[in-house]
Design a protein around this motif. Structure first.
Motif, PDB file in Angstrom:
ATOM      1  N   VAL A  28       0.860  -1.363  -0.156  1.00 62.83           N
ATOM      2  CA  VAL A  28      -0.152  -0.254   0.165  1.00 62.83           C
ATOM      3  C   VAL A  28       0.717   1.452   0.073  1.00 62.83           C
ATOM      4  O   VAL A  28       0.538   2.324  -0.619  1.00 62.83           O
ATOM      5  CB  VAL A  28      -0.572   0.423   1.078  1.00 62.83           C
ATOM      6  CG1 VAL A  28      -2.827  -1.030   0.761  1.00 62.83           C
ATOM      7  CG2 VAL A  28      -0.428  -0.260   2.577  1.00 62.83           C
ATOM      8  N   GLU A  29       2.099   1.519   0.481  1.00 62.28           N
ATOM      9  CA  GLU A  29       2.713   2.160   0.307  1.00 62.28           C
ATOM     10  C   GLU A  29       2.885   2.210  -1.352  1.00 62.28           C
ATOM     11  O   GLU A  29       3.077   3.773  -1.720  1.00 62.28           O
ATOM     12  CB  GLU A  29       4.160   2.181   1.049  1.00 62.28           C
ATOM     13  CG  GLU A  29       5.710   2.364   0.916  1.00 62.28           C
ATOM     14  CD  GLU A  29       6.975   2.169   1.017  1.00 62.28           C
ATOM     15  OE1 GLU A  29       7.636   3.798   0.723  1.00 62.28           O
ATOM     16  OE2 GLU A  29       7.083   1.014   0.977  1.00 62.28           O
ATOM     17  N   SER A  30       3.117   1.994  -2.057  1.00 61.31           N
ATOM     18  CA  SER A  30       3.233   2.203  -2.975  1.00 61.31           C
ATOM     19  C   SER A  30       2.367   3.116  -4.245  1.00 61.31           C
ATOM     20  O   SER A  30       2.537   3.446  -5.100  1.00 61.31           O
ATOM     21  CB  SER A  30       3.738   1.121  -4.174  1.00 61.31           C
ATOM     22  OG  SER A  30       5.251   0.477  -3.597  1.00 61.31           O
ATOM     23  N   SER A  31       1.377   2.608  -3.951  1.00 61.47           N
ATOM     24  CA  SER A  31       0.025   3.392  -4.479  1.00 61.47           C
ATOM     25  C   SER A  31      -0.979   4.044  -3.344  1.00 61.47           C
ATOM     26  O   SER A  31      -1.077   5.472  -3.955  1.00 61.47           O
ATOM     27  CB  SER A  31      -1.047   2.632  -4.624  1.00 61.47           C
ATOM     28  OG  SER A  31      -1.546   1.170  -3.604  1.00 61.47           O
ATOM     29  N   ILE A  32      -0.998   4.080  -2.177  1.00 55.47           N
ATOM     30  CA  ILE A  32      -1.712   4.973  -1.492  1.00 55.47           C
ATOM     31  C   ILE A  32      -1.460   5.437  -0.124  1.00 55.47           C
ATOM     32  O   ILE A  32      -1.754   6.836   0.733  1.00 55.47           O
ATOM     33  CB  ILE A  32      -3.480   4.416  -1.520  1.00 55.47           C
ATOM     34  CG1 ILE A  32      -3.185   3.312  -0.070  1.00 55.47           C
ATOM     35  CG2 ILE A  32      -4.033   4.521  -2.409  1.00 55.47           C
ATOM     36  CD1 ILE A  32      -4.809   2.501  -0.485  1.00 55.47           C
ATOM     37  N   PHE A  33      -0.219   4.323   0.871  1.00 57.11           N
ATOM     38  CA  PHE A  33      -0.116   4.849   1.867  1.00 57.11           C
ATOM     39  C   PHE A  33       1.403   5.700   2.270  1.00 57.11           C
ATOM     40  O   PHE A  33       2.062   6.159   2.017  1.00 57.11           O
ATOM     41  CB  PHE A  33       0.252   3.377   3.024  1.00 57.11           C
ATOM     42  CG  PHE A  33       0.409   3.704   3.911  1.00 57.11           C
ATOM     43  CD1 PHE A  33      -1.078   3.770   4.867  1.00 57.11           C
ATOM     44  CD2 PHE A  33       1.596   2.850   4.775  1.00 57.11           C
ATOM     45  CE1 PHE A  33      -1.060   3.649   6.088  1.00 57.11           C
ATOM     46  CE2 PHE A  33       1.428   1.877   6.715  1.00 57.11           C
ATOM     47  CZ  PHE A  33       0.117   3.172   7.294  1.00 57.11           C
ATOM     48  N   LEU A  34       0.812   6.655   3.536  1.00 55.90           N
ATOM     49  CA  LEU A  34       2.140   7.502   3.564  1.00 55.90           C
ATOM     50  C   LEU A  34       3.160   7.013   4.355  1.00 55.90           C
ATOM     51  O   LEU A  34       4.023   7.288   4.262  1.00 55.90           O
ATOM     52  CB  LEU A  34       1.046   8.279   5.015  1.00 55.90           C
ATOM     53  CG  LEU A  34       1.862   9.943   5.086  1.00 55.90           C
ATOM     54  CD1 LEU A  34       2.627  10.465   3.423  1.00 55.90           C
ATOM     55  CD2 LEU A  34       1.109  10.845   5.723  1.00 55.90           C
ATOM     56  N   VAL A  35       2.707   6.097   4.778  1.00 56.45           N
ATOM     57  CA  VAL A  35       3.996   5.543   6.197  1.00 56.45           C
ATOM     58  C   VAL A  35       5.285   4.694   5.412  1.00 56.45           C
ATOM     59  O   VAL A  35       4.442   3.377   4.389  1.00 56.45           O
ATOM     60  CB  VAL A  35       4.258   4.996   6.940  1.00 56.45           C
ATOM     61  CG1 VAL A  35       5.325   4.512   8.708  1.00 56.45           C
ATOM     62  CG2 VAL A  35       2.945   5.623   8.257  1.00 56.45           C
ATOM     63  N   PRO A  36       6.814   4.571   4.760  1.00 55.39           N
ATOM     64  CA  PRO A  36       7.365   3.806   4.232  1.00 55.39           C
ATOM     65  C   PRO A  36       7.755   2.245   5.069  1.00 55.39           C
ATOM     66  O   PRO A  36       7.932   2.301   6.134  1.00 55.39           O
ATOM     67  CB  PRO A  36       8.545   4.649   3.810  1.00 55.39           C
ATOM     68  CG  PRO A  36       9.077   5.687   5.165  1.00 55.39           C
ATOM     69  CD  PRO A  36       7.275   5.448   5.614  1.00 55.39           C
ATOM     70  N   ALA A  37       7.540   1.081   3.953  1.00 56.20           N
ATOM     71  CA  ALA A  37       7.996  -0.294   4.686  1.00 56.20           C
ATOM     72  C   ALA A  37       8.899  -0.449   5.750  1.00 56.20           C
ATOM     73  O   ALA A  37       8.864  -0.791   6.395  1.00 56.20           O
ATOM     74  CB  ALA A  37       7.784  -1.132   3.478  1.00 56.20           C
ATOM     75  N   ASP A  38      10.057   0.579   5.475  1.00 57.60           N
ATOM     76  CA  ASP A  38      11.237   0.679   5.948  1.00 57.60           C
ATOM     77  C   ASP A  38      11.233   1.105   7.614  1.00 57.60           C
ATOM     78  O   ASP A  38      11.895  -0.042   8.151  1.00 57.60           O
ATOM     79  CB  ASP A  38      12.427   1.814   5.703  1.00 57.60           C
ATOM     80  CG  ASP A  38      11.890   1.884   4.264  1.00 57.60           C
ATOM     81  OD1 ASP A  38      11.451   2.136   3.497  1.00 57.60           O
ATOM     82  OD2 ASP A  38      13.512   2.400   3.644  1.00 57.60           O
ATOM     83  N   VAL A  39      10.037   1.463   8.035  1.00 58.78           N
ATOM     84  CA  VAL A  39       9.624   1.805   9.180  1.00 58.78           C
ATOM     85  C   VAL A  39       9.379   0.434  10.107  1.00 58.78           C
ATOM     86  O   VAL A  39      10.119  -0.271  11.628  1.00 58.78           O
ATOM     87  CB  VAL A  39       8.440   2.615   9.383  1.00 58.78           C
ATOM     88  CG1 VAL A  39       8.266   2.323  10.634  1.00 58.78           C
ATOM     89  CG2 VAL A  39       8.891   3.454   9.199  1.00 58.78           C
ATOM     90  N   ALA A 117      14.915   6.307  -3.205  1.00 57.14           N
ATOM     91  CA  ALA A 117      14.623   7.668  -1.975  1.00 57.14           C
ATOM     92  C   ALA A 117      13.429   7.934  -1.665  1.00 57.14           C
ATOM     93  O   ALA A 117      13.627   9.457  -1.408  1.00 57.14           O
ATOM     94  CB  ALA A 117      15.835   8.467  -2.488  1.00 57.14           C
ATOM     95  N   HIS A 118      12.683   7.852  -2.441  1.00 55.86           N
ATOM     96  CA  HIS A 118      10.833   8.681  -2.445  1.00 55.86           C
ATOM     97  C   HIS A 118      11.266   9.789  -2.457  1.00 55.86           C
ATOM     98  O   HIS A 118      10.885  10.713  -2.318  1.00 55.86           O
ATOM     99  CB  HIS A 118      10.717   8.930  -0.519  1.00 55.86           C
ATOM    100  CG  HIS A 118      10.650   6.938  -0.176  1.00 55.86           C
ATOM    101  ND1 HIS A 118       9.646   5.956  -0.933  1.00 55.86           N
ATOM    102  CD2 HIS A 118      11.404   6.271   0.260  1.00 55.86           C
ATOM    103  CE1 HIS A 118       9.429   5.426  -0.055  1.00 55.86           C
ATOM    104  NE2 HIS A 118      10.572   4.356   0.636  1.00 55.86           N
ATOM    105  N   LEU A 119      11.626  10.221  -3.769  1.00 56.60           N
ATOM    106  CA  LEU A 119      11.938  11.394  -4.268  1.00 56.60           C
ATOM    107  C   LEU A 119      11.370  11.586  -5.502  1.00 56.60           C
ATOM    108  O   LEU A 119      12.616  11.201  -6.667  1.00 56.60           O
ATOM    109  CB  LEU A 119      13.470  12.134  -4.346  1.00 56.60           C
ATOM    110  CG  LEU A 119      13.851  12.331  -2.540  1.00 56.60           C
ATOM    111  CD1 LEU A 119      15.591  12.514  -3.047  1.00 56.60           C
ATOM    112  CD2 LEU A 119      13.464  13.940  -1.827  1.00 56.60           C
ATOM    113  N   PRO A 120      10.721  11.861  -6.216  1.00 57.53           N
ATOM    114  CA  PRO A 120       9.309  12.715  -5.016  1.00 57.53           C
ATOM    115  C   PRO A 120       8.636  10.773  -4.560  1.00 57.53           C
ATOM    116  O   PRO A 120       9.176  10.302  -4.589  1.00 57.53           O
ATOM    117  CB  PRO A 120       7.905  13.069  -6.120  1.00 57.53           C
ATOM    118  CG  PRO A 120       9.189  12.723  -7.513  1.00 57.53           C
ATOM    119  CD  PRO A 120      10.130  12.248  -7.382  1.00 57.53           C
TER     120      PRO A 120
END
Length: 195
Positions: A28-39, A117-120
């Motif tokens: 869900v991070e890759s399409s709608i979720f705010l918190v990265p899976a790294d957490v 890097a989540h940029l963007p």
């Protein structure tokens, strides 16, 4: 709200179902979720370093599948799903500016930088890729390379250095990944300028 979401995600690492939650959050991070899976990935890999490679594979596969879902949302359901999602996160204006200013090649580069890097943010790029009709095969290959590199490098660092690298990863890996993404963008710009 963001802090409570982060805390909830961290609490999942201690559960027996953590691997399933890692897959869900990476998806869900890759399409709608705010918190990265790294957490979730970091504490799981530290708690069970012998499973770090497995967790990296799970996170990569789920993230790529989530990216494909984001591509489909952007391609087939932009008005009904993507626009409200982007509006909810306050990313709709940035999305529209990005869409108006990037070409096909630049968008492929953004797939790599957002995966590393989540940029963007990756959710913006996956949806944009679908809306801009980026070739799905190229999208999948880019996602596998970028997301796989991110999770497998993290797994290697955690297995090699253990707990002592955690602080560095949590505080500085984003900056390091951003620097690599910036270098890729600079190389692409130089290529475009000289070509």
């Amino acid at each position: 709200m963001l802090r409570s979401l982060y805390d909830w995600t961290m609490s999942l690492a201690a559960r027996k179902s953590a691997e399933v939650w890692l897959a869900v959050i990476a998806f869900v991070e890759s399409s709608i979720f705010l918190v990265p899976a790294d957490v979730l990935f970091l504490p799981m890999a530290l708690a069970r370093p012998e499973r770090a490679w497995r967790y990296a594979l799970v996170a990569t596969a789920a993230s790529v599948l989530g990216g494909i879902a984001g591509w489909y949302i952007g391609h087939y359901a932009f008005e009904t799903l993507a626009k409200p999602i982007l509006h909810f996160y306050g990313k709709l204006e940035a999305f529209e500016q990005l869409k108006a200013s990037v070409g096909y090649e630049t968008l492929v580069l953004l797939l790599v930088t957002s995966g590393l890097a989540h940029l963007p943010p990756i959710k913006v790029v996956t949806i944009l890729s679908g809306a801009a009709n980026i070739n799905l095969g190229l999208f999948i290959i880019s996602a596998i390379i970028a997301r796989g590199a991110r999770f497998f490098v993290l797994a290697w660092l955690l297995r090699r250095y253990g707990e002592e690298i955690r602080h560095f990863i949590e505080k500085r890996l984003g900056m390091l990944a951003a620097a690599v993404a910036g270098l890729l963008i600079a190389m692409f710009a130089a290529y475009r300028f000289l070509a």
